[in-house]
Design an enzyme around this catalytic site. Structure first.
Site, PDB file in Angstrom:
ATOM      1  N   TYR A  86      -1.923   0.029  10.403  1.00 13.80           N
ATOM      2  CA  TYR A  86      -2.096  -0.802   9.136  1.00 13.80           C
ATOM      3  C   TYR A  86      -0.827  -0.405   8.243  1.00 13.80           C
ATOM      4  O   TYR A  86      -0.160  -1.197   7.699  1.00 13.80           O
ATOM      5  CB  TYR A  86      -3.100  -0.288   8.211  1.00 13.80           C
ATOM      6  CG  TYR A  86      -3.238  -0.911   7.049  1.00 13.80           C
ATOM      7  CD1 TYR A  86      -3.723  -2.226   6.467  1.00 13.80           C
ATOM      8  CD2 TYR A  86      -2.960  -0.109   5.680  1.00 13.80           C
ATOM      9  CE1 TYR A  86      -4.034  -2.655   5.393  1.00 13.80           C
ATOM     10  CE2 TYR A  86      -2.984  -0.517   4.529  1.00 13.80           C
ATOM     11  CZ  TYR A  86      -3.401  -1.869   4.203  1.00 13.80           C
ATOM     12  OH  TYR A  86      -3.591  -2.233   2.660  1.00 13.80           O
TER      13      TYR A  86
ATOM     14  N   SER B 186       0.825  -1.159  -0.136  1.00  8.78           N
ATOM     15  CA  SER B 186       0.069  -0.005  -0.085  1.00  8.78           C
ATOM     16  C   SER B 186       1.032   1.322  -0.027  1.00  8.78           C
ATOM     17  O   SER B 186       2.103   1.121   0.393  1.00  8.78           O
ATOM     18  CB  SER B 186      -0.666  -0.226   1.165  1.00  8.78           C
ATOM     19  OG  SER B 186      -1.574   1.256   1.499  1.00  8.78           O
TER      20      SER B 186
END
Length: 221
Positions: free
Chosen positions: A147, A134
């Site tokens: 995250y 990501s």
């Protein structure tokens, strides 16, 4: 020789979109996800082997690795399954540490353990590994700290693995925002609906497999 891929998180989103593309080209597929019913439907449609379960479970990873060995090894391992963490998103000052521990098990330790279990077959077939990451791994976004930390760790493991395993291609892949249930959980359904569909990312992944560039961080554009 027919190519074989193992894809985690394959019942929806990017995992399912990639599985559909590979199946259309005759790949053998081992698909896994926690949602048993959705996974079974996907596997039936694609003629794939479905093994439902949690990648954080060592016994489930053993089943996946055994299935790969039974098919003669892997040409491609896609570590796509991922957890988001608490919703609504939490600042690090309030982030529950026990939740972060669980997220690390799913997003970092499980991919590494699955790589370790399937690496002999990947080496033998000079295969490839895609660890889905990501932009949060390299950019600081408020509320995304837990995250982001897991994805940054996954990218560092990927980079070291690429150095240690020169016969296996290793790509840590940033797909960008996609119209997925995870993004909707994070930012809301209305905003997530404006993001590109996962299918738009698949051609970049297929080019990686076909052209086999050097191991590294790949960003979908």
């Amino acid at each position: 020789m027919t190519n074989t891929a193992l894809i985690t998180g394959a019942s929806r989103g990017l995992g399912l979109a990639l599985a559909r593309s590979l199946a259309a080209d005759g790949w053998k597929l081992i698909l896994t996800a926690r949602g048993r019913d959705a996974l079974a439907r996907a596997a039936d449609d694609l003629g794939a082997l479905a093994l439902a379960g949690d990648v954080a479970d060592p016994a489930h990873r053993d089943r996946l690795a055994r299935a790969a060995r039974d098919l003669g090894g892997l040409d491609l391992l896609v570590n796509n399954a991922s957890g988001l963490g608490p919703v609504p998103m939490r600042p690090l000052a309030d982030y529950p540490v026990d939740t972060l521990e669980e997220l690390l098990r799913v997003n970092v330790l499980a991919p590494l353990a699955l790589i370790q279990a399937t690496l002999p077959g990947l080496r033998e077939r000079r295969g490839a590994i895609v660890n889905v990451s990501s932009d949060a791994a390299v950019e600081a976004y408020e509320g995304w700290g837990g995250y982001a930390a897991t994805k940054a760790a996954l990218e560092r493991l990927s980079h070291v693995l690429a150095v240690e395993e020169p016969d296996v291609a290793v790509w840590w892949f940033d797909p960008g925002e996609m119209r997925t249930a995870m993004l909707a959980d994070a930012v809301g359904a209305e905003e997530a609906a404006t993001a590109p569909a996962p299918e738009t990312v698949v051609p970049t992944l297929r080019r990686l497999v076909a052209e086999r560039p050097a191991s590294g961080r790949i960003r979908h554009r």
